[in-house]
Every structure is written in C-alpha cells, then in structure tokens.
Design a protein around this motif. Sequence first.
Motif, PDB file in Angstrom:
ATOM      1  N   MET A   1       0.870  -1.172   0.000  1.00 26.81           N
ATOM      2  CA  MET A   1       0.000   0.000   0.000  1.00 26.81           C
ATOM      3  C   MET A   1       0.911   1.227   0.000  1.00 26.81           C
ATOM      4  O   MET A   1       1.633   1.461   0.975  1.00 26.81           O
ATOM      5  N   PHE A   2       0.882   1.977  -1.068  1.00 26.20           N
ATOM      6  CA  PHE A   2       1.709   3.182  -1.127  1.00 26.20           C
ATOM      7  C   PHE A   2       0.915   4.409  -0.691  1.00 26.20           C
ATOM      8  O   PHE A   2      -0.220   4.628  -1.133  1.00 26.20           O
ATOM      9  N   VAL A   3       1.549   5.166   0.228  1.00 26.48           N
ATOM     10  CA  VAL A   3       1.026   6.464   0.669  1.00 26.48           C
ATOM     11  C   VAL A   3       2.221   7.414   0.657  1.00 26.48           C
ATOM     12  O   VAL A   3       3.340   7.014   0.323  1.00 26.48           O
ATOM     13  N   GLU A   4       1.987   8.649   1.009  1.00 29.19           N
ATOM     14  CA  GLU A   4       3.073   9.649   0.981  1.00 29.19           C
ATOM     15  C   GLU A   4       4.310   9.160   1.754  1.00 29.19           C
ATOM     16  O   GLU A   4       5.446   9.311   1.315  1.00 29.19           O
ATOM     17  N   GLU A   5       4.061   8.537   2.917  1.00 31.74           N
ATOM     18  CA  GLU A   5       5.131   8.180   3.842  1.00 31.74           C
ATOM     19  C   GLU A   5       6.144   7.180   3.277  1.00 31.74           C
ATOM     20  O   GLU A   5       7.327   7.242   3.575  1.00 31.74           O
ATOM     21  N   ASN A   6       5.682   6.200   2.491  1.00 37.03           N
ATOM     22  CA  ASN A   6       6.623   5.178   1.991  1.00 37.03           C
ATOM     23  C   ASN A   6       7.025   5.372   0.530  1.00 37.03           C
ATOM     24  O   ASN A   6       7.774   4.563  -0.019  1.00 37.03           O
ATOM     25  N   LEU A   7       6.550   6.452  -0.060  1.00 41.86           N
ATOM     26  CA  LEU A   7       6.899   6.725  -1.461  1.00 41.86           C
ATOM     27  C   LEU A   7       8.408   6.815  -1.641  1.00 41.86           C
ATOM     28  O   LEU A   7       8.969   6.302  -2.606  1.00 41.86           O
ATOM     29  N   LYS A   8       9.068   7.420  -0.640  1.00 48.65           N
ATOM     30  CA  LYS A   8      10.525   7.605  -0.716  1.00 48.65           C
ATOM     31  C   LYS A   8      11.280   6.263  -0.629  1.00 48.65           C
ATOM     32  O   LYS A   8      12.460   6.206  -0.955  1.00 48.65           O
ATOM     33  N   GLU A   9      10.610   5.212  -0.186  1.00 46.20           N
ATOM     34  CA  GLU A   9      11.270   3.898  -0.072  1.00 46.20           C
ATOM     35  C   GLU A   9      10.877   2.948  -1.199  1.00 46.20           C
ATOM     36  O   GLU A   9      11.153   1.750  -1.131  1.00 46.20           O
ATOM     37  N   ALA A  10      10.249   3.479  -2.240  1.00 44.16           N
ATOM     38  CA  ALA A  10       9.769   2.610  -3.336  1.00 44.16           C
ATOM     39  C   ALA A  10      10.911   1.777  -3.933  1.00 44.16           C
ATOM     40  O   ALA A  10      10.747   0.575  -4.181  1.00 44.16           O
ATOM     41  N   HIS A  11      12.082   2.393  -4.135  1.00 42.80           N
ATOM     42  CA  HIS A  11      13.204   1.645  -4.733  1.00 42.80           C
ATOM     43  C   HIS A  11      13.662   0.518  -3.810  1.00 42.80           C
ATOM     44  O   HIS A  11      13.937  -0.603  -4.276  1.00 42.80           O
ATOM     45  N   GLU A  12      13.752   0.794  -2.511  1.00 44.32           N
ATOM     46  CA  GLU A  12      14.201  -0.233  -1.553  1.00 44.32           C
ATOM     47  C   GLU A  12      13.163  -1.357  -1.435  1.00 44.32           C
ATOM     48  O   GLU A  12      13.523  -2.527  -1.335  1.00 44.32           O
ATOM     49  N   ILE A  13      11.883  -0.987  -1.450  1.00 40.95           N
ATOM     50  CA  ILE A  13      10.839  -2.024  -1.365  1.00 40.95           C
ATOM     51  C   ILE A  13      10.888  -2.899  -2.634  1.00 40.95           C
ATOM     52  O   ILE A  13      10.759  -4.122  -2.571  1.00 40.95           O
ATOM     53  N   ALA A  14      11.124  -2.262  -3.767  1.00 42.21           N
ATOM     54  CA  ALA A  14      11.243  -3.033  -5.022  1.00 42.21           C
ATOM     55  C   ALA A  14      12.432  -3.994  -4.938  1.00 42.21           C
ATOM     56  O   ALA A  14      12.359  -5.132  -5.410  1.00 42.21           O
ATOM     57  N   SER A  15      13.551  -3.557  -4.320  1.00 41.41           N
ATOM     58  CA  SER A  15      14.719  -4.448  -4.172  1.00 41.41           C
ATOM     59  C   SER A  15      14.373  -5.662  -3.322  1.00 41.41           C
ATOM     60  O   SER A  15      14.791  -6.787  -3.621  1.00 41.41           O
ATOM     61  N   ILE A  16      13.618  -5.424  -2.246  1.00 35.74           N
ATOM     62  CA  ILE A  16      13.185  -6.553  -1.397  1.00 35.74           C
ATOM     63  C   ILE A  16      12.352  -7.517  -2.242  1.00 35.74           C
ATOM     64  O   ILE A  16      12.541  -8.736  -2.195  1.00 35.74           O
ATOM     65  N   CYS A  17      11.456  -6.974  -3.045  1.00 36.23           N
ATOM     66  CA  CYS A  17      10.605  -7.828  -3.897  1.00 36.23           C
ATOM     67  C   CYS A  17      11.462  -8.626  -4.890  1.00 36.23           C
ATOM     68  O   CYS A  17      11.202  -9.814  -5.102  1.00 36.23           O
ATOM     69  N   ARG A  18      12.455  -7.995  -5.481  1.00 43.50           N
ATOM     70  CA  ARG A  18      13.306  -8.726  -6.454  1.00 43.50           C
ATOM     71  C   ARG A  18      13.960  -9.935  -5.787  1.00 43.50           C
ATOM     72  O   ARG A  18      14.081 -10.991  -6.387  1.00 43.50           O
ATOM     73  N   LYS A  19      14.378  -9.758  -4.536  1.00 47.69           N
ATOM     74  CA  LYS A  19      15.027 -10.875  -3.827  1.00 47.69           C
ATOM     75  C   LYS A  19      14.023 -11.980  -3.501  1.00 47.69           C
ATOM     76  O   LYS A  19      14.350 -13.164  -3.551  1.00 47.69           O
ATOM     77  N   LEU A  20      12.801 -11.599  -3.147  1.00 42.13           N
ATOM     78  CA  LEU A  20      11.801 -12.601  -2.746  1.00 42.13           C
ATOM     79  C   LEU A  20      11.164 -13.308  -3.948  1.00 42.13           C
ATOM     80  O   LEU A  20      10.555 -14.366  -3.798  1.00 42.13           O
ATOM     81  N   LYS A  21      11.311 -12.701  -5.133  1.00 41.57           N
ATOM     82  CA  LYS A  21      10.789 -13.284  -6.383  1.00 41.57           C
ATOM     83  C   LYS A  21       9.301 -13.694  -6.296  1.00 41.57           C
ATOM     84  O   LYS A  21       8.945 -14.884  -6.468  1.00 41.57           O
ATOM     85  N   PRO A  22       8.423 -12.745  -6.044  1.00 45.13           N
ATOM     86  CA  PRO A  22       6.994 -13.085  -5.999  1.00 45.13           C
ATOM     87  C   PRO A  22       6.464 -13.395  -7.396  1.00 45.13           C
ATOM     88  O   PRO A  22       7.012 -12.931  -8.394  1.00 45.13           O
ATOM     89  N   ASP A  23       5.381 -14.189  -7.456  1.00 39.68           N
ATOM     90  CA  ASP A  23       4.727 -14.421  -8.745  1.00 39.68           C
ATOM     91  C   ASP A  23       4.122 -13.118  -9.245  1.00 39.68           C
ATOM     92  O   ASP A  23       4.090 -12.866 -10.439  1.00 39.68           O
ATOM     93  N   ILE A  24       3.632 -12.319  -8.304  1.00 38.88           N
ATOM     94  CA  ILE A  24       3.100 -11.000  -8.682  1.00 38.88           C
ATOM     95  C   ILE A  24       3.118 -10.076  -7.466  1.00 38.88           C
ATOM     96  O   ILE A  24       3.006 -10.531  -6.325  1.00 38.88           O
TER      97      ILE A  24
END
Length: 255
Positions: free
Chosen positions: A173-196
Amino acid sequence: MYRYIYGPVSSWRFGVSLGIDLLSQEKKICSFDCVYCQIGKTGLFSCERKMFVSTEDVIEEIKRLPEVEIDYYTFSGRGEPTLAKNLKDIALWIKREKKGKCALLTNSSTITDISVQEDIMVMDLVSFKIDAATQKTFEKINTPCCGIELDKIIEAIGKFRKNYRGIFTIQIMFVEENLKEAHEIASICRKLKPDIVYLNTPLRDSRVPPLTVEQFRTVEEVFRDIPHLSVFGAKKKKVEPISLADTIKRRGEKL
Ligand code: SF4
C-alpha cells in the motif's frame, strides 16, 4: 444471516472473492494499526493465536451459501486472519468439500511463527503485506505491536517462499510516507521473487490520502521489471454481495 462470511466481492486481485472472517469480533483485532486501514482503528492489539469462532459454525455457514461463482475463498476481514488457530482446518475443508481455491491476505506479522508457516502452506495463494523497507517507516505506517521487527519478517517470508508451492504474492500500500522507499521495497521484492506484486494506494476510507495518479505512475515505473498488477489498471468482474451490510463492515464503504 451470515456472521463469518461476506461478499462475494469483485476483487481487483482475486476475481470473485468470498471473504471469510475468522475473527468476526466487534472490535478489530490486529497486530498492526495501519494508517490507511479501511475499517478504522485497531480495537485490540494482539499477536496471540487462538480460536475466535468455532470451526463447525463457519463450515455450517459456508454450506448454507447459495450457488454463486467463486474464484477464491479469501481469508481476510476485521483483523489479521493468521491469528485464528482454525485457519488451516477451514481451508482444508473448503478444498476437500467445495473443491475451492483458498487465498490468504496477511499483514505478514506472524510469519516468524513456525505454526503459521505450516498452516498457510495449504493455501493456493498467499499475499504478504510489505509496506516499508526500514523499521522507522514500518512503525509509522503499520504501527506494529509486540516489538515486531521488519527485518525478521522479511527473512521469514524468504524462508517460507523457498518451500511454498502455491501462488506467492506481495501487496504494497503506497502512501506519501513510503513513497521515498519505493526503490528499496522493489529491491526486497526482487530478492523474494513473488509471482506478482499488487501495487495499491488507499482508494477506500482511510486516515491518509491516496497517492495522486502522477505519484502512482512513478511507483509503477520503479516496479516495471517486476511482475505487478496496479489498483488503477485492474479490471473487475460485476458481482452482487449476499449481504451488503456485512461486506461493508469488513471492507469499508466503497466496494
Ligand atoms: S490494514 Fe490490515 S493489517 Fe493493517 S490494521 Fe487494518 S486489518 Fe490490520
């Protein structure tokens, strides 16, 4: 008429989804109090797993359902569904007796508990919430109780992912507060390799506003190399809930 099940609703993530609320208490019972929670403030903070409603009563309600098309029986509702100890028993009954597929929407807080990992292995789809990349933002957005640590959650999700054979998804869930961490959250996702990955922003009742369309486009750009579905781009099937009042109670005003 129905106390534990609600919907079915047209979910942008799961098609026609019948909600099952294994907490079903007046107060929301959760290990988090997310700033965007559509069902209001947490009434009881808890990380303790227990029986909130009887397995037989939930099954009896599912048996009474009229003939409706259901893509997923989705464990969600007023609080964190993995706190319910009968989650696995009810999912197994649905799979055996209704030949239905089960989905779980979890806030991820209990995944460090081995009993939760074992129980949710039976789900056909699990969706883990990850709204932050740092403990500071995690605490600001999700307000976790019981000293829950984000690093431990992410590590446990990674271990679970290695053994899980169902559809493994992440919801953000993106809100103003975590927008600045979008790149880091995406990196976590790349490591976890979700189906979606489900990219979301609070379009229903919330204490904080959603991202603007322009802000949301920047998030989509960050996730462009990761399989994802966005709340703005998703198509929904038309479907009538069996009880509108019970459905609104679990999902907020806008269906
Ligand atoms: S959004 Fe989900 S995890 Fe967050 S407080 Fe509400 S019920 Fe709990």
